[in-house]
Enzyme design. Structure first.
Site, mmCIF file in Angstrom:
data_model
loop_
_atom_site.group_PDB
_atom_site.id
_atom_site.type_symbol
_atom_site.label_atom_id
_atom_site.label_comp_id
_atom_site.label_asym_id
_atom_site.label_seq_id
_atom_site.Cartn_x
_atom_site.Cartn_y
_atom_site.Cartn_z
ATOM 1 N N ASP A 39 0.817 -1.224 0.000
ATOM 2 C CA ASP A 39 0.000 0.000 0.000
ATOM 3 C C ASP A 39 0.851 1.274 0.000
ATOM 4 O OD1 ASP A 39 -2.338 1.425 0.011
ATOM 5 O OD2 ASP A 39 -2.590 1.342 2.184
ATOM 6 N N ASN A 41 1.318 3.381 -2.800
ATOM 7 C CA ASN A 41 1.914 3.790 -4.086
ATOM 8 C C ASN A 41 1.344 5.114 -4.596
ATOM 9 O OD1 ASN A 41 3.090 1.297 -3.977
ATOM 10 N ND2 ASN A 41 1.704 0.350 -5.452
ATOM 11 N N GLY A 42 0.010 5.219 -4.508
ATOM 12 C CA GLY A 42 -0.673 6.404 -5.036
ATOM 13 C C GLY A 42 -0.232 7.658 -4.305
ATOM 14 N N HIS A 56 2.934 3.046 -8.637
ATOM 15 C CA HIS A 56 2.841 1.588 -8.822
ATOM 16 C C HIS A 56 4.130 1.063 -9.478
ATOM 17 C CE1 HIS A 56 -1.207 1.832 -7.501
ATOM 18 N NE2 HIS A 56 -1.674 2.419 -8.579
ATOM 19 N N GLU A 86 -11.903 -4.926 -5.442
ATOM 20 C CA GLU A 86 -12.460 -3.577 -5.332
ATOM 21 C C GLU A 86 -11.686 -2.559 -6.181
ATOM 22 O OE1 GLU A 86 -11.978 -5.552 -2.485
ATOM 23 O OE2 GLU A 86 -14.105 -6.047 -2.661
ATOM 24 N N ARG A 90 -11.332 1.999 -9.516
ATOM 25 C CA ARG A 90 -10.395 3.103 -9.766
ATOM 26 C C ARG A 90 -10.528 3.615 -11.202
ATOM 27 N NH1 ARG A 90 -5.069 2.219 -6.112
ATOM 28 N NH2 ARG A 90 -6.230 1.706 -4.238
ATOM 29 N N LEU A 150 11.141 -20.305 -3.257
ATOM 30 C CA LEU A 150 10.014 -19.530 -2.720
ATOM 31 C C LEU A 150 8.734 -19.718 -3.545
ATOM 32 C CD1 LEU A 150 9.107 -17.023 -0.860
ATOM 33 C CD2 LEU A 150 9.741 -15.622 -2.834
HETATM 34 C C1 FPP Z 1 -2.144 -0.045 -3.253
HETATM 35 O O1 FPP Z 1 -1.623 1.271 -3.194
HETATM 36 C C2 FPP Z 1 -1.474 -0.742 -4.324
HETATM 37 C C3 FPP Z 1 -2.093 -1.305 -5.398
HETATM 38 C C4 FPP Z 1 -3.551 -1.270 -5.597
HETATM 39 C C5 FPP Z 1 -1.324 -1.964 -6.455
HETATM 40 C C6 FPP Z 1 -0.076 -2.663 -6.026
HETATM 41 C C7 FPP Z 1 0.725 -2.933 -7.215
HETATM 42 C C8 FPP Z 1 2.058 -2.827 -7.305
HETATM 43 C C9 FPP Z 1 2.972 -2.541 -6.187
HETATM 44 C C10 FPP Z 1 2.652 -3.020 -8.622
HETATM 45 C C11 FPP Z 1 3.512 -4.220 -8.676
HETATM 46 C C12 FPP Z 1 2.814 -5.471 -8.780
HETATM 47 C C13 FPP Z 1 2.657 -6.179 -9.884
HETATM 48 C C14 FPP Z 1 2.543 -7.599 -9.791
HETATM 49 C C15 FPP Z 1 2.601 -5.578 -11.194
HETATM 50 P P1 FPP Z 1 -2.597 2.485 -3.440
HETATM 51 O O2 FPP Z 1 -2.582 2.826 -4.875
HETATM 52 O O3 FPP Z 1 -3.946 2.179 -2.880
HETATM 53 O O4 FPP Z 1 -1.913 3.617 -2.620
HETATM 54 P P2 FPP Z 1 -2.654 4.783 -1.837
HETATM 55 O O5 FPP Z 1 -3.284 4.155 -0.613
HETATM 56 O O6 FPP Z 1 -1.528 5.692 -1.490
HETATM 57 O O7 FPP Z 1 -3.651 5.413 -2.746
#
Ligand code: FPP
Length: 266
Positions: A39, A41-42, A56, A86, A90, A150
């Site tokens: 979590d 990334n955004g 991401h 869910e 987005r 793994l």
């Molecule tokens: C949640 O962060 C993250 C995701 C919904 C996507 C996770 C995906 C990756 C890390 C990309 C790598 C994985 C693969 C297999 C391609 P968020 O976007 O909800 O962050 P926020 O809470 O800050 O909005």
């Protein structure tokens, strides 16, 4: 120049930290299964004035490092939450970016994963993903199926509730076909109909980015899992964070609903 020197120092310090933590870990008491909600990334991207997919993409770097260390440590199973049931809510551009990233990730990483004996699997309603993703997942699964390192589970279009719905439907069909009776339904039978059938429940759940939620992740399997939360955003999460989580986990006493060791007197 100063910025460059500072980042070098930070990096060096991180490496030293990782070495020190590696030494501190008890190899006899490693978690058998680590689950991670990747979590933040955004927010990480938006704080840098960049669009969310930039976060991401940066998150893939963290994933690469964490898979490598889990495999080096001989952790048997790693499950990462990459796309939830869910997440379709987005914006279309973000969903498309995530799907493209998955495909890119698979084809870019597969040689390295395979050489390191990692076994790639996927959990979730994979059949509802776009075709290019289904193909990439099937390719990774088949190519690494015989590896004995793994077990790396990608949770894709995954939801804990839909997993329970799917398990319930599969069990109900067997009851209707008189393959099992209602009395046969117990915890073990339910576990064996989940996407994670045959795998141990996670010992350790890691959630970066400061939120305190399960977010529909492995809701059955997390019943007795130890949680480790951090404010670090996933794109900044590196091996030293993982090693710190494992060290903390090793200092906890797990009671599974029982009493503290040595405290079983009436
Ligand atoms: C949640 O962060 C993250 C995701 C919904 C996507 C996770 C995906 C990756 C890390 C990309 C790598 C994985 C693969 C297999 C391609 P968020 O976007 O909800 O962050 P926020 O809470 O800050 O909005």
């Amino acid at each position: 120049m100063i910025k460059k020197l500072f980042s070098f120092w930070q990096k060096e310090d991180g490496v030293k930290d990782a070495d020190r933590l590696m030494q501190a870990i008890d190899r006899e008491r490693l978690p058998k299964h680590i689950a991670i909600i990747m979590d933040g990334n955004g927010r990480w991207a938006q704080r840098r004035g960049m669009p969310r997919p930039y976060g991401h993409k940066a998150g893939v770097e963290s994933l690469r490092d964490i898979v490598k260390v889990c495999n080096q440590l001989k952790i048997p199973v790693l499950t990462v939450y990459a796309f939830s049931t869910e997440n379709w809510k987005r914006p279309r551009e973000e969903v498309n970016a995530l799907m493209d990233l998955l495909v890119q990730y698979v084809y870019q990483e597969i040689d390295d994963l395979d050489q390191n004996k990692v076994q790639v699997r996927a959990i979730g309603r994979i059949h509802k993903l776009p075709e290019k993703c289904r193909r990439a997942v099937a390719f990774a699964r088949e190519r690494t199926a015989d590896n004995d390192g793994l077990i790396f589970n990608l949770a894709l279009n995954y939801g804990g509730r839909s997993e329970l719905v799917d398990a319930t439907r599969a069990i109900a069909k067997k009851v209707l076909a008189q393959q099992i009776s209602v009395e046969n339904i117990d915890e073990q039978l339910i576990s064996s109909h989940l996407y994670t059938a045959g795998l141990p429940d996670p010992d350790l759940l890691i959630r970066p980015s400061g939120d305190f939620r399960i977010s529909n992740f492995l809701i059955w399997q997390l019943a007795y899992t130890e949680f480790w939360l951090t404010d670090v955003m996933w794109p900044d999460f590196r091996r030293e964070d993982l090693l710190r989580a494992i060290c903390d986990y090793q200092n906890r006493e797990r009671r599974f609903g029982g009493l503290k060791r040595g405290n079983n007197k009436r």
